[in-house]
Write a protein that holds these residues in place. Structure first.
Motif, PDB file in Angstrom:
ATOM      1  N   ARG A 161       1.059  -1.377  -0.175  1.00  0.00           N
ATOM      2  CA  ARG A 161       0.183   0.198   0.226  1.00  0.00           C
ATOM      3  C   ARG A 161       0.827   1.599   0.163  1.00  0.00           C
ATOM      4  N   TRP A 162       0.041   1.830  -0.790  1.00  0.00           N
ATOM      5  CA  TRP A 162       1.413   3.336  -1.290  1.00  0.00           C
ATOM      6  C   TRP A 162       2.293   3.332  -1.526  1.00  0.00           C
ATOM      7  N   ARG A 163       2.713   2.154  -2.702  1.00  0.00           N
ATOM      8  CA  ARG A 163       4.310   3.071  -3.670  1.00  0.00           C
ATOM      9  C   ARG A 163       4.328   4.413  -4.497  1.00  0.00           C
ATOM     10  N   GLY A 164       5.666   4.624  -4.107  1.00  0.00           N
ATOM     11  CA  GLY A 164       5.302   6.045  -4.793  1.00  0.00           C
ATOM     12  C   GLY A 164       6.253   7.714  -4.016  1.00  0.00           C
ATOM     13  N   ALA A 165       5.567   8.600  -4.204  1.00  0.00           N
ATOM     14  CA  ALA A 165       6.006   9.744  -3.701  1.00  0.00           C
ATOM     15  C   ALA A 165       5.623  10.169  -2.305  1.00  0.00           C
TER      16      ALA A 165
END
Length: 309
Positions: free
Chosen positions: A114-118
């Motif tokens: 959950r919540w890969r990224g920037a």
């Protein structure tokens, strides 16, 4: 172990200190170059650079890695056991990922996948998640897709802000990376179930839509303060909302338009028949102030509307 540390913002500083205090040999610290900041736009070193210099560590600040073969060769020449990455800000080419004996480990501020990224911290609050955490991940070419070595979680409550969650996860990441290097637990491959992506935030993400629910706007304020900041307009002027809390409609008021002031105390109607009490507000060119101070300089009577221009 012989380590390269790669990070830039405040989030990464506790991990750098923890690795140093644990006795690891930090061969070099990589961070983003100094950037213009403040009204004078003077060059300002990153928090990681300042911390590394205070510890007497070598600092390297390449502008790019993908197009700088010399920087990649210099990294390989460090003869590392492992590289630790925490919010560095540059993508590591595959040859750099493979250079250390144990590869590159990332301190990621979410419970992957959950919540890969920037923007995992802000996204978890915006979405109303009940918990967040830190994942120590073996880096690979994909965006936060690598196998997981260690995780820990912390609750998200109705009082959690991006600032408080950031600080909690920063300290958690420092503890977990030291534990990971000490124990080297077996890696667990991420599944594709539950994958979500946290997009890079823009200023426009802070614009309040008063037709949304009071709970959603409350989470927006808590997630996006201090940056990019939740904001609305008052008589065509942008004002930032630094703190708010859901509230019922005042006695005797049963209906109102979204964005309408329901009393003289900054209780604002939202789109679900509930309201938001604004507690801290900032005018252009001024500091953030509490509601009482704001109202002494700018009364907002019942019936006035926010967000209409």
């Amino acid at each position: 172990m012989r380590i390269a540390f790669m990070g830039t913002p405040d989030f990464a500083v506790p991990a750098l200190h923890a690795l140093h205090d644990a006795g690891h040999e930090i061969a070099a610290v990589y961070t983003q170059p100094p950037r213009p900041a403040g009204r004078g736009q003077a060059l300002r070193a990153s928090p990681v650079q300042l911390a590394a210099e205070a510890m007497g560590l070598e600092v390297r600040s390449p502008l790019t890695l993908k197009r700088d073969a010399e920087a990649r060769q210099a990294f390989a020449a460090l003869d590392l056991d492992v590289a630790v990455v925490a919010a560095y800000g540059l993508i590591l080419p595959t040859d750099m990922l493979a250079a250390p004996r144990l590869g590159c480990l990332n301190i990621h501020a979410s419970l992957l996948p959950r919540w890969r990224g920037a923007s995992p911290i802000q996204s978890s609050i915006l979405a109303g998640d009940s918990e967040s955490g830190v994942t120590i991940m073996q880096m690979e070419a994909g965006l936060d897709t690598g196998p997981m070595l260690l995780r820990a979680s912390t609750p998200i409550t109705g009082d959690t802000t991006a600032t408080t969650l950031h600080d909690a996860l920063s300290a958690m990441g420092a503890r977990l990376i030291v534990q990971t290097l000490r124990e080297m637990p077996g890696a667990v491959v991420q599944t594709e179930d539950g994958v979500t992506y946290a997009a890079r935030l823009t200023r426009e993400d802070g614009r309040i839509d008063w037709t949304r629910t009071a709970a959603e706007i409350d989470r927006q304020v808590r997630a996006l303060t201090p940056w990019p900041g939740a904001f609305t307009t008052l008589d065509g002027v942008v004002v930032k909302i630094g703190e708010a809390k859901p509230a019922p409609f005042p006695d005797g008021v049963s209906a109102a338009q979204p964005g309408e002031a329901l009393d003289d105390h900054l209780t604002i109607a939202c789109g679900d028949g509930r309201a938001l009490r604004l507690l801290r507000i900032q005018r252009p060119g001024r500091g953030m102030m509490d509601a009482g101070a704001f109202l002494r300089g700018q009364p907002l009577p019942a019936g006035a509307r926010l967000g209409t221009h």
